[in-house]
Enzyme design. Sequence first.
Site, PDB file in Angstrom:
ATOM      1  N   GLY A 166       0.837  -1.198   0.000  1.00  0.00           N
ATOM      2  CA  GLY A 166       0.000   0.000   0.000  1.00  0.00           C
ATOM      3  C   GLY A 166       0.865   1.239   0.000  1.00  0.00           C
ATOM      4  O   GLY A 166       1.658   1.446   0.926  1.00  0.00           O
ATOM      5  N   GLY A 177      -0.074   4.557   0.002  1.00  0.00           N
ATOM      6  CA  GLY A 177      -0.709   5.800   0.412  1.00  0.00           C
ATOM      7  C   GLY A 177       0.003   6.418   1.594  1.00  0.00           C
ATOM      8  O   GLY A 177       1.166   6.129   1.883  1.00  0.00           O
ATOM      9  N   GLY A 178      -0.721   7.294   2.322  1.00  0.00           N
ATOM     10  CA  GLY A 178      -0.108   8.005   3.428  1.00  0.00           C
ATOM     11  C   GLY A 178       0.424   7.096   4.522  1.00  0.00           C
ATOM     12  O   GLY A 178       1.557   7.264   4.988  1.00  0.00           O
ATOM     13  N   GLY A 230       1.176   3.864   4.311  1.00  0.00           N
ATOM     14  CA  GLY A 230       2.250   3.025   3.798  1.00  0.00           C
ATOM     15  C   GLY A 230       3.563   3.771   3.688  1.00  0.00           C
ATOM     16  O   GLY A 230       4.624   3.248   4.049  1.00  0.00           O
ATOM     17  N   HIS A 233     -20.354  10.243   4.968  1.00  0.00           N
ATOM     18  CA  HIS A 233     -20.057  11.669   5.006  1.00  0.00           C
ATOM     19  C   HIS A 233     -21.322  12.429   4.632  1.00  0.00           C
ATOM     20  O   HIS A 233     -22.013  12.069   3.675  1.00  0.00           O
ATOM     21  CB  HIS A 233     -18.934  12.011   4.035  1.00  0.00           C
ATOM     22  CG  HIS A 233     -18.289  13.327   4.319  1.00  0.00           C
ATOM     23  ND1 HIS A 233     -18.903  14.531   4.041  1.00  0.00           N
ATOM     24  CD2 HIS A 233     -17.088  13.643   4.870  1.00  0.00           C
ATOM     25  CE1 HIS A 233     -18.110  15.516   4.402  1.00  0.00           C
ATOM     26  NE2 HIS A 233     -16.995  15.006   4.903  1.00  0.00           N
ATOM     27  N   ARG A 244     -20.460  13.634  12.408  1.00  0.00           N
ATOM     28  CA  ARG A 244     -20.919  13.274  11.075  1.00  0.00           C
ATOM     29  C   ARG A 244     -22.138  12.355  11.069  1.00  0.00           C
ATOM     30  O   ARG A 244     -22.994  12.475  10.190  1.00  0.00           O
ATOM     31  CB  ARG A 244     -19.775  12.613  10.298  1.00  0.00           C
ATOM     32  CG  ARG A 244     -18.692  13.589   9.898  1.00  0.00           C
ATOM     33  CD  ARG A 244     -17.533  12.888   9.229  1.00  0.00           C
ATOM     34  NE  ARG A 244     -16.525  13.859   8.798  1.00  0.00           N
ATOM     35  CZ  ARG A 244     -15.341  13.521   8.305  1.00  0.00           C
ATOM     36  NH1 ARG A 244     -15.015  12.252   8.176  1.00  0.00           N
ATOM     37  NH2 ARG A 244     -14.480  14.458   7.927  1.00  0.00           N
ATOM     38  N   HIS A 301     -18.068   6.848   3.230  1.00  0.00           N
ATOM     39  CA  HIS A 301     -16.843   7.648   3.192  1.00  0.00           C
ATOM     40  C   HIS A 301     -15.658   6.986   3.878  1.00  0.00           C
ATOM     41  O   HIS A 301     -14.535   7.040   3.374  1.00  0.00           O
ATOM     42  CB  HIS A 301     -17.120   8.998   3.847  1.00  0.00           C
ATOM     43  CG  HIS A 301     -15.930   9.904   3.935  1.00  0.00           C
ATOM     44  ND1 HIS A 301     -15.255  10.353   2.821  1.00  0.00           N
ATOM     45  CD2 HIS A 301     -15.295  10.450   5.013  1.00  0.00           C
ATOM     46  CE1 HIS A 301     -14.257  11.145   3.203  1.00  0.00           C
ATOM     47  NE2 HIS A 301     -14.261  11.207   4.521  1.00  0.00           N
ATOM     48  N   GLU A 360      -6.380   3.138   7.206  1.00  0.00           N
ATOM     49  CA  GLU A 360      -7.804   2.802   7.233  1.00  0.00           C
ATOM     50  C   GLU A 360      -8.062   1.302   7.239  1.00  0.00           C
ATOM     51  O   GLU A 360      -9.092   0.847   7.726  1.00  0.00           O
ATOM     52  CB  GLU A 360      -8.520   3.449   6.046  1.00  0.00           C
ATOM     53  CG  GLU A 360     -10.036   3.381   6.145  1.00  0.00           C
ATOM     54  CD  GLU A 360     -10.750   4.121   5.038  1.00  0.00           C
ATOM     55  OE1 GLU A 360     -11.987   4.004   4.964  1.00  0.00           O
ATOM     56  OE2 GLU A 360     -10.083   4.822   4.247  1.00  0.00           O
TER      57      GLU A 360
END
Length: 528
Positions: A8, A10-11, A13, A229, A266, A326, A350
């Site tokens: 992964g 992304g942020g 990873g 969301h 939310r 979301h 996540e």
Amino acid sequence: MVDVLVVGGGGAGMAAALSAKEAGASVAVLGKSYPTRSQTCMAQGGINAALGHAGDDSVEMHIADTLKSAQGLADEAAVAALCSEGIDALQWLDAIGVPFSRNDDAQIAQRRLGGASAPRACYAQDYSGLKILHTLYDQCNRAGIPFYNERFLLDIIVEGDRACGVKVLDIRSGAVEVYMAGAVILATGGYSKLYGRHSTNAAGSSGDGHAAALRAGARLSDMEFVQFHPTGLAGSSILISESARGAGGYLLNGKGERFIDECLPRDRVARAIHDQIMAGERVTLDIRHLGEAFIDGELPQERKLAQRYEGVDPVYEPIPIKPVAHYTMGGIEVGADSQTAVTGLFAAGECANHRVHGANRLGGNSLLELIVFGRQAGANAAAVAKSGSAEAQPATAEAPELEACFNDAPEVDFYARRDTLATLFYEQVGLVRDAERLRSALDAVKAMQTELPKMGVVDRNGAYNTNRTDFLEFVNLLTVAEAVAEGALRREESRGAHYRSDFPEADAALAVHSLSCIKEEGLCFDFQ
């Protein structure tokens, strides 16, 4: 072979990869797509940290807000760790060059998001996640960390009771590849693709890491908690950031009336909008009163998105919106060290459940979680890799499940079933749920699972066979869907994002986490 293999890009990873590298480990990153296309870039509102630049705030207030939003289901020690390390995380991001917006005193600017008792979200206009992501990628390249992109996760290799690598499909060539490692970190994102076009998430959020972790012996927990969301664009479901409400935007019904405090958590705002829509009202987000200069300075992306995808200029017209799936609060169960039940297998971001979000994630905590627990997972994985036993034997590059994907004469179109699944979950396992509709959804999922041999892929080409990867994703989605629907059915209460119309009142005595595992004999749940 490397010490730490991150799945992964992304942020979470990349934060994990940098942390492992700093700890002296050799590192490689595998990604289903490309790092700059990860879900992290879609996080707009900001990243929480109790810096106090925009008013009185404290770590204790951040902890209290997070626990309140979680409604009794968060682990207090994990929340305390997340919030107390938030200041250091922001200072680290600032030091490596994230271009945060600044106040008049040149301090990192902060704004209030829903559920927060103070302006706490540090932001970079409304491109916060994107700018964090690009900065992390720059730092990974500077550190010489290799990225192997367009690799689809097939399975985690486990030798004895220890994770020692992964098996992936090279999407570009169609070849099966094996990567061995001293420790593996999953940072594969959420599973909101389950809701298809009714989600803000990227197309790759199909729960591949969750399904692979289950097959490897890890556990999933709290899968029924899916955050909707409040403000997705009505036509496309593209996210309009919470920062638009935090800045003073109004939610209006068709009569032009405000019907909810826009800065409530939310789950409450999303249900209020849902109720208006079910009553036949058209709901809009109105930011016209903020003025064109403010919108272009602080919310430029929101204006562009509304113009491009809804045909509305928010400087002059309210934006039509609806609630959409979301964020997935549940995920791969990890301990305080970010390690799963399988030795050497870690998870962050996540895809992981550190039990800091509970029944409802506080806005601004997702980017914070990526950094805090991504860095933790990287450091701990490096330590485990270095302390491991003898090097594992390389696994064979065989994947019989890939051959099983092919079907020269499929009787059932899995694409049609995927669309059916998305609509079914949005309507029956969405914002408002009840036992009858949940049972119906679960029965439909199980029926689709039994139909899998009648589905499959005709195209036998190797290179860029997206038909095959789509089918593999669908199989993973069915695994995730069963866990979500079963967990939602068994949770006989309303709590946060999980709202049961047949159990409308939350009961603090039922504050439990659901643990799920898939075994050969089927899906089983325990509550503790």
